[in-house]
Design an enzyme around this catalytic site. Structure first.
Site, short mmCIF file in Angstrom:
data_model
loop_
_atom_site.label_atom_id
_atom_site.label_comp_id
_atom_site.label_asym_id
_atom_site.label_seq_id
_atom_site.Cartn_x
_atom_site.Cartn_y
_atom_site.Cartn_z
N LYS A 1 0.81 -1.22 0.00
CA LYS A 1 0.00 0.00 0.00
C LYS A 1 0.85 1.27 0.00
O LYS A 1 0.33 2.37 -0.21
CB LYS A 1 -0.96 -0.01 1.19
CG LYS A 1 -2.03 -1.08 1.05
CD LYS A 1 -3.00 -1.07 2.22
CE LYS A 1 -4.09 -2.12 2.01
NZ LYS A 1 -3.57 -3.50 2.16
C1 LIG Z 1 -4.30 -4.55 1.56
C2 LIG Z 1 -3.58 -5.82 1.43
C3 LIG Z 1 -4.03 -6.86 0.57
C4 LIG Z 1 -5.32 -6.77 -0.22
O1 LIG Z 1 -5.27 -5.83 -1.27
P1 LIG Z 1 -6.60 -5.36 -2.00
O2 LIG Z 1 -6.15 -4.38 -3.02
O3 LIG Z 1 -7.48 -4.78 -0.95
O4 LIG Z 1 -7.22 -6.59 -2.61
C5 LIG Z 1 -3.26 -8.00 0.44
N1 LIG Z 1 -2.11 -8.14 1.16
C6 LIG Z 1 -1.67 -7.20 2.00
C7 LIG Z 1 -0.43 -7.45 2.77
C8 LIG Z 1 -2.37 -6.01 2.17
O5 LIG Z 1 -1.91 -5.07 3.03
#
Ligand SMILES: *Cc1c(COP(=O)(O)O)cnc(C)c1O
Length: 433
Positions: free
Chosen positions: A107
């Site tokens: 993210k």
């Molecule tokens: C947020 C997150 C996800 C999921 O991603 P999305 O875009 O919401 O499907 C998967 N793995 C980790 C480690 C995350 O922080």
């Protein structure tokens, strides 16, 4: 480029307005009015281009009209300051490691891109206050992404005693324009406080409020870059093989961004939606019937989402046509036990340490691979972030200690009046600025 809601194409707004509003007034998600196709020559040049050049060509059609070319280049330079390598795990299988950013989860890229967009939009002497409620991962990515960005004050609300030491450290150790607020309540209480603030018109007269929610178009779109960067690294190996990309998914923002990349012309054969026990998308894929449900806790907890918000973006991409969607997406779901077994097996057989999310991605990829294909799975978090789960599989695994002694946080009750007073007392209001 203009943007409109997934629910109606009547109102068209600019990139800037879409970023500032976050969610459309009809509660739909913003989407671009069309997905531009990249020229053939772009793909021919791709291997000789830098990451920044690729990012610019991919994103500029979307930001055109809001950001001039130099502004976009500056934002990208600040956003893409860490590597995103594709690492070989086993024959034909590559892990795209998205965890080399400051909070060790994917993210980071989206949060930084959004923060720098807001900074580019802000006028002199104007402050935007960003409110975020978090159960952990989003808060740390936003804290780090928005750290030191001019004109933006960030308030992160997290539930007391319910985030990991590692996450708390990431949210509370920065200072400057980032304030962490420990709420005496649950994640839902944090979210309620934020929602109440957004509905409080008198407060909004005095403070310029914004949210850094994951559905924001400025967090969503830059995720397309992962797929282009991965292609740049794998293209010499692809030849005539099919390329599969597996994405550990929760809200499906990352996977949907991959579908956008494919629609722009990136030669992904199929995307694989990798899920844990939170399976409404998987069941839709199997049966054509979509039923969101309450989430259940699992080892890959950033994927514990019972009603994936980007489902609406996927549906609009395929005009609600289930058969068409199935040509581009495969899907699979795995249990916690399979997750742990896989962490163990991949470590012993290939000397690679998966985190629980990456393990689900790896399993889903394996299910659809054959001799004619090459596969990438997205490794969305560093195994250190999920030490307790990794240790179930690998008892000797040890993450570095986190030191909470230098951290600063504000304690808050879950009563809206307290939160409101604090916001007004401690923050520069529109009129003073
Ligand atoms: C947020 C997150 C996800 C999921 O991603 P999305 O875009 O919401 O499907 C998967 N793995 C980790 C480690 C995350 O922080």
């Amino acid at each position: 480029m203009n943007f409109h809601s997934t629910r109606t194409s009547e109102i068209k707004i600019s990139f800037r307005e879409a970023v500032q509003q976050g969610l459309a007034p009809d509660k739909g998600l913003f989407i671009p009015e069309r997905i531009p196709k990249l020229e053939k020559s772009f793909f021919e040049r791709l291997e000789t281009m830098s990451e920044l050049e690729i990012a610019f060509e991919v994103l500029s059609p979307y930001t055109e009209g809001t950001l001039d070319p130099q502004q976009l280049k500056d934002i990208l330079k600040k956003t893409l300051s860490f590597p995103l390598p594709a690492v070989k795990v086993s024959e034909g299988i590559y892990s795209l490691e998205l965890f080399h950013g400051p909070t060790q989860a994917f993210k980071d890229v989206g949060a930084r891109f959004m923060a720098n967009c807001l900074a580019a939009f802000s006028r002199k002497n104007e402050k935007v206050t960003v409110l975020v409620a978090t159960s952990g991962d989003t808060g740390s990515a936003v804290a780090s992404g928005f750290f030191g960005v001019d004109g933006v004050e960030v308030k992160i609300l997290f539930p007391k005693g319910k985030v990991s030491a590692y996450q708390e450290h990431q949210m509370t150790s920065l200072g400057r324009n980032i304030q962490a607020i420990e709420v005496d309540g649950s994640f839902d209480d944090c979210q309620t406080l934020v929602k109440q603030a957004f509905l409080d018109e008198k407060l909004r007269d005095r403070l310029s409020l914004s949210s850094a929610n994951s559905i924001n178009i400025a967090r969503f779109l830059p995720q397309m870059l992962y797929y282009f960067f991965s292609y740049k690294q794998l293209r010499p190996l692809l030849h005539s093989k099919k390329w599969l990309v597996s994405v550990p998914s929760g809200n499906f923002g990352n996977l949907t961004a991959g579908l956008y990349a494919k629609h722009m012309g990136l030669p992904i054969d199929r995307m694989v939606a990798a899920n844990n026990a939170n399976d409404p998308f998987y069941l839709y894929w199997k049966t054509g019937k979509y039923k969101p449900k309450a989430s259940v806790p699992t080892y890959s907890n950033a994927m514990d989402v019972g009603a994936p918000s980007n489902f609406e973006r996927i549906q609009s991409l395929y005009q609600d046509d289930w058969r068409k969607l199935k040509q581009d997406i495969a899907a699979s779901r795995f249990s916690d036990q399979q997750t742990v077994e896989t962490i163990k097996k991949v470590y012993h057989e290939h000397h690679y340490t998966l985190d629980p999310h990456g393990a689900v991605g790896y399993l889903a990829l394996r299910e659809y691979m054959d001799n004619e294909s090459i596969g990438t799975f997205l490794e969305t978090a560093h195994p250190n972030k999920f030490e307790s789960v990794v240790r179930i599989a690998l008892p000797k695994f040890k993450a570095p200690e986190t030191d909470l002694s230098l951290c600063q946080k504000i304690s808050m009750s879950r009563t809206y009046g307290d939160f409101r007073n604090w916001l007004l007392q401690t923050n520069i209001t529109k009129h003073e600025a």
